[in-house]
Design a protein around this motif. Structure first.
Motif, PDB file in Angstrom:
ATOM      1  N   GLU A   1      25.331   1.597 -23.451  1.00  7.46           N
ATOM      2  CA  GLU A   1      26.479   2.058 -24.275  1.00  7.46           C
ATOM      3  C   GLU A   1      26.380   3.816 -23.767  1.00  7.46           C
ATOM      4  OE1 GLU A   1      26.186  -0.313 -28.359  1.00  7.46           O
ATOM      5  OE2 GLU A   1      24.806   1.301 -28.189  1.00  7.46           O
TER       6      GLU A   1
ATOM      7  N   ASP B   1      27.115   5.279 -28.434  1.00  4.35           N
ATOM      8  CA  ASP B   1      25.674   4.936 -28.871  1.00  4.35           C
ATOM      9  C   ASP B   1      25.529   4.384 -30.306  1.00  4.35           C
ATOM     10  OD1 ASP B   1      22.950   4.648 -28.959  1.00  4.35           O
ATOM     11  OD2 ASP B   1      22.778   6.236 -27.229  1.00  4.35           O
ATOM     12  N   ARG B   2      24.943   3.128 -30.299  1.00  3.92           N
ATOM     13  CA  ARG B   2      24.640   2.612 -31.685  1.00  3.92           C
ATOM     14  C   ARG B   2      23.983   3.462 -32.596  1.00  3.92           C
ATOM     15  NH1 ARG B   2      22.252  -2.909 -29.546  1.00  3.92           N
ATOM     16  NH2 ARG B   2      23.493  -2.364 -28.038  1.00  3.92           N
TER      17      ARG B   2
ATOM     18  N   SER C   1      20.854   1.028 -26.040  1.00  2.00           N
ATOM     19  CA  SER C   1      21.288   2.492 -26.046  1.00  2.00           C
ATOM     20  C   SER C   1      21.753   2.934 -24.618  1.00  2.00           C
ATOM     21  CB  SER C   1      20.289   3.499 -26.483  1.00  2.00           C
ATOM     22  OG  SER C   1      20.757   4.583 -26.802  1.00  2.00           O
TER      23      SER C   1
ATOM     24  N   ASP D   1      25.368   5.706 -35.111  1.00  2.00           N
ATOM     25  CA  ASP D   1      26.514   4.899 -36.160  1.00  2.00           C
ATOM     26  C   ASP D   1      26.299   5.419 -37.286  1.00  2.00           C
ATOM     27  OD1 ASP D   1      27.596   3.097 -33.932  1.00  2.00           O
ATOM     28  OD2 ASP D   1      26.194   1.385 -34.852  1.00  2.00           O
TER      29      ASP D   1
ATOM     30  N   ASP E   1      18.309  -3.833 -27.779  1.00  2.00           N
ATOM     31  CA  ASP E   1      18.177  -2.465 -27.822  1.00  2.00           C
ATOM     32  C   ASP E   1      16.596  -2.524 -27.714  1.00  2.00           C
ATOM     33  OD1 ASP E   1      19.225   0.074 -27.357  1.00  2.00           O
ATOM     34  OD2 ASP E   1      18.323   0.668 -29.347  1.00  2.00           O
TER      35      ASP E   1
ATOM     36  N   ALA F   1      27.623  -3.850 -28.010  1.00  2.00           N
ATOM     37  CA  ALA F   1      26.907  -3.764 -29.362  1.00  2.00           C
ATOM     38  C   ALA F   1      25.907  -4.872 -29.906  1.00  2.00           C
ATOM     39  CB  ALA F   1      27.902  -3.593 -30.392  1.00  2.00           C
TER      40      ALA F   1
END
Length: 359
Positions: free
Chosen positions: A75, A293-294, A72, A297, A66, A62
């Motif tokens: 992840e 994938d952040r 991304s 969130d 990015d 995390a």
């Protein structure tokens, strides 16, 4: 005779001394070689360092930048990093490296913590009680929409969401699903079919193109009307259903992992869900991202994945020929997932997903 015997005796003594000297030097060399040779803790240091790096990537994913969509992308591929562990283990055993074997405990434990709970606790079949919901990206280029409609009608889902609908294929889907579903609505490229009455149907404007029109890749077409909201009047009370198809992602040779459209759509959809007053919510859609994938969130902090709670395994959905990621999601709030499974392939490049939920 005495002199000859003495000479022979002298030659024998010198030979024994020479042999002893050579044996001593060989012994010293063996000791030196043993001391200079790396021991089991010093062997395979590169393997040990690789294991630690792998563990840190899994543990701190995390926090990976990015920029260019790197975080991304990492992840999205996160479950597959587990395959590196046995490869490194084989190398460590071949090198007889204790340090590498010990270092592999870090990625092994972290991977199991992240994904171990997905195995052995779920179901692949619908529950006899509650409600069955399903989602499918039917693909704009699907060569057999009528066959896909027949397969989905036979799935037994009470509520079915379809995304990536095209005007040309809409008629075959409506005809093929009419016998199984009395109610349906289509908003833009997404649609919802239900055995229960639908009300409060409205499109959700999740796409704010902004500068994307100028910066998007040439092969990406920006389409609005990619989400809807509806209330399903189930026998156990109203259920709010969102259907969404978030923007595409692309792996660009120069631009990296292009996710701008998807990320903007995810944020807008998360805001819509946050304003939802109904306690019971189901989101069905192709989110073009995994729940790790952040970028998702905003959604995963409000909704729970049925696959994570009631499925068995990763439930990968794309691409059909060799699924590598679960980007088709069923997320819920206010209801209990009882089962989660992946339906058989259709003419699409995505696999359909289904889940059982109960109150």
């Amino acid at each position: 005779m005495t002199q000859v015997d003495t000479a022979k005796t002298g030659q024998g003594g010198a030979g024994r001394r020479g042999t002893g000297s050579r044996a001593g030097r060989a012994g010293i060399r063996r000791v030196v070689d043993a001391l200079s040779r790396p021991g089991p803790w010093r062997r395979g240091l590169v393997l040990a360092a690789s294991a630690v790096l792998l563990g840190l990537v899994l543990l701190l994913h995390a926090h990976i930048t990015d920029r260019g969509g790197l975080g991304s992308l990492v992840e999205t591929c996160l479950p597959w990093f587990g395959l590196v562990v046995p490869v490194l283990l084989i190398g460590a055993l071949w090198r007889r490296s204790v340090s590498a074997v010990v270092a592999l405990l870090l990625p092994g434990v972290v991977w199991l913590d992240l994904f171990g709970g997905l195995f052995g606790g779920g179901s692949h079949a619908a529950s006899d009680t509650g409600l069955t919901v399903a989602e499918h990206n039917v693909a704009a280029g699907n060569p057999d929409p009528a066959g896909t409609a027949r397969d989905l009608a036979a799935s037994g889902a009470d509520v079915l969401a379809l995304v990536e609908l095209t005007p040309e294929a809409l008629v075959p889907y409506e005809k093929g699903l009419a016998g199984a579903y009395r109610y349906h609505t289509v908003q833009g490229t997404v649609g919802l079919w239900s055995t229960f009455p639908l009300s409060e149907v409205q499109p959700i404007d999740i796409t704010d193109f902004g500068p994307l029109a100028a910066t998007k890749p040439a092969d990406v077409k920006l389409v609005s009307n990619r989400a809807l909201r509806a209330t399903v009047a189930t026998g156990q009370g109203p259920l709010t259903v969102y259907v969404a198809h978030l923007g595409s992602v692309r792996l660009m040779p120069r631009g990296g992992f292009w996710t701008d459209s998807r990320d903007r759509d995810a944020q807008a959809l998360a805001e819509a869900v946050a304003g939802e007053r109904n306690e019971r919510v189901v989101l069905l859609g192709d989110l073009n991202g995994t729940t790790d994938d952040r970028a998702l969130d905003g959604l995963t902090s409000q909704l729970r994945s049925v696959q994570a709670e009631a499925g068995d395994g990763f439930g990968f959905t794309w691409p059909t020929r060799f699924p590598v990621a679960r980007i088709d999601q069923i997320l819920v709030r206010g209801v209990e997932p009882t089962s989660s499974w992946v339906l058989p392939a259709t003419g699409s490049d995505h696999l359909p997903v289904a889940a059982g939920i109960s109150w």
